[in-house]
Design an enzyme around this catalytic site. Structure first.
Site, PDB file in Angstrom:
ATOM      1  N   GLY A  18     -15.710   0.254  -1.760  1.00  0.00           N
ATOM      2  CA  GLY A  18     -15.158   0.474  -0.433  1.00  0.00           C
ATOM      3  C   GLY A  18     -13.691   0.072  -0.384  1.00  0.00           C
ATOM      4  N   CYS A  19     -13.257  -0.441   0.747  1.00  0.00           N
ATOM      5  CA  CYS A  19     -11.860  -0.819   0.933  1.00  0.00           C
ATOM      6  C   CYS A  19     -11.447  -1.910  -0.039  1.00  0.00           C
ATOM      7  CB  CYS A  19     -11.651  -1.300   2.369  1.00  0.00           C
ATOM      8  SG  CYS A  19      -9.944  -1.744   2.751  1.00  0.00           S
ATOM      9  N   PHE A  20     -10.362  -1.691  -0.766  1.00  0.00           N
ATOM     10  CA  PHE A  20      -9.966  -2.674  -1.776  1.00  0.00           C
ATOM     11  C   PHE A  20      -9.432  -3.966  -1.182  1.00  0.00           C
ATOM     12  CE2 PHE A  20      -6.197   0.468  -2.721  1.00  0.00           C
ATOM     13  CZ  PHE A  20      -5.680   0.291  -1.438  1.00  0.00           C
TER      14      PHE A  20
END
Length: 213
Positions: free
Chosen positions: A46-48
């Protein structure tokens, strides 16, 4: 009650992709001399921004760098990765001391900090760039990842099937400077305050790992 409704609406429409910033940030400088036993592992979940603080919180991890992995286009930027046209996933490269933390522990943290059953997304972050993927460097790492998936499956940890990709590492491109250490530099950002930080706090509470103070 109105405030609760406003927050709920904001969270429904807020995702990692929606929030951009050109604010200059100071990126922490890694140790000048890398440990002799340092290795690198690459994960996408997902979002880093979220992945960065998950791995940086663990003893033995020197740094976690946000970037793009698993795509077919050289030197991608955030805009093209978000379009889904490059094949990359938002990922982190974890630089760790193998005498202080094992690859197996990193893999366990990887699965504990996401929903590995959600296909091409995490929460409101939807798209192939937010897919769950573990990139292995050798056969031993592949076996560790597959063993973790089998264990979670046998334990019936999730109602749905784990869809994490287990793929060989091919490339990694560091993300733009403003993405590095994003949560530390933007703690009041709505996505960070209401999604990233609560998710991390749940991970830290539930994961049986050795955390930095």
């Amino acid at each position: 009650m109105k405030n609760v409704m406003v927050i709920a609406i904001l969270l429904f429409f807020t995702s990692c992709e929606d929030t951009k910033s050109n604010k200059p940030v100071t990126i922490p400088v890694a140790a000048a001399t890398q440990p002799v036993n340092e290795k690198v592992a690459t994960f996408a979940e997902g979002c880093f921004w979220h992945s960065e603080i998950v791995f940086q919180s663990l003893v033995g991890v020197r740094d976690a760098v946000s970037g793009y992995a698993g795509g077919t286009v050289a030197n991608p930027d955030y805009e093209t990765v978000c379009s889904g046209s490059t094949g990359h996933a938002e990922a982190v490269q974890v630089h760790y001391d193998s005498t202080k933390i094992s690859y197996e522990t990193l893999v366990n943290a990887f699965f504990a900090s996401q929903d590995p059953t959600q296909l091409n997304g995490q929460g409101n972050d939807i798209g192939t760039q937010y897919r769950s993927a573990a990139f292995y460097n050798n056969e031993k790492e592949k076996q560790v990842i597959e063993a973790a998936i089998k264990k979670l499956t046998d334990e019936k940890k999730y109602k749905d099937k784990i869809v994490t990709q287990v793929v060989p590492f091919t490339n990694f491109y560091p993300a733009e400077a403003y993405h590095q250490e994003y949560i530390a530099n933007h703690p009041d950002n709505p996505y960070v305050a209401h999604v990233s930080i609560p998710d991390f706090e749940r991970f830290r509470k539930e994961f049986k790992g050795n955390f930095k103070n």
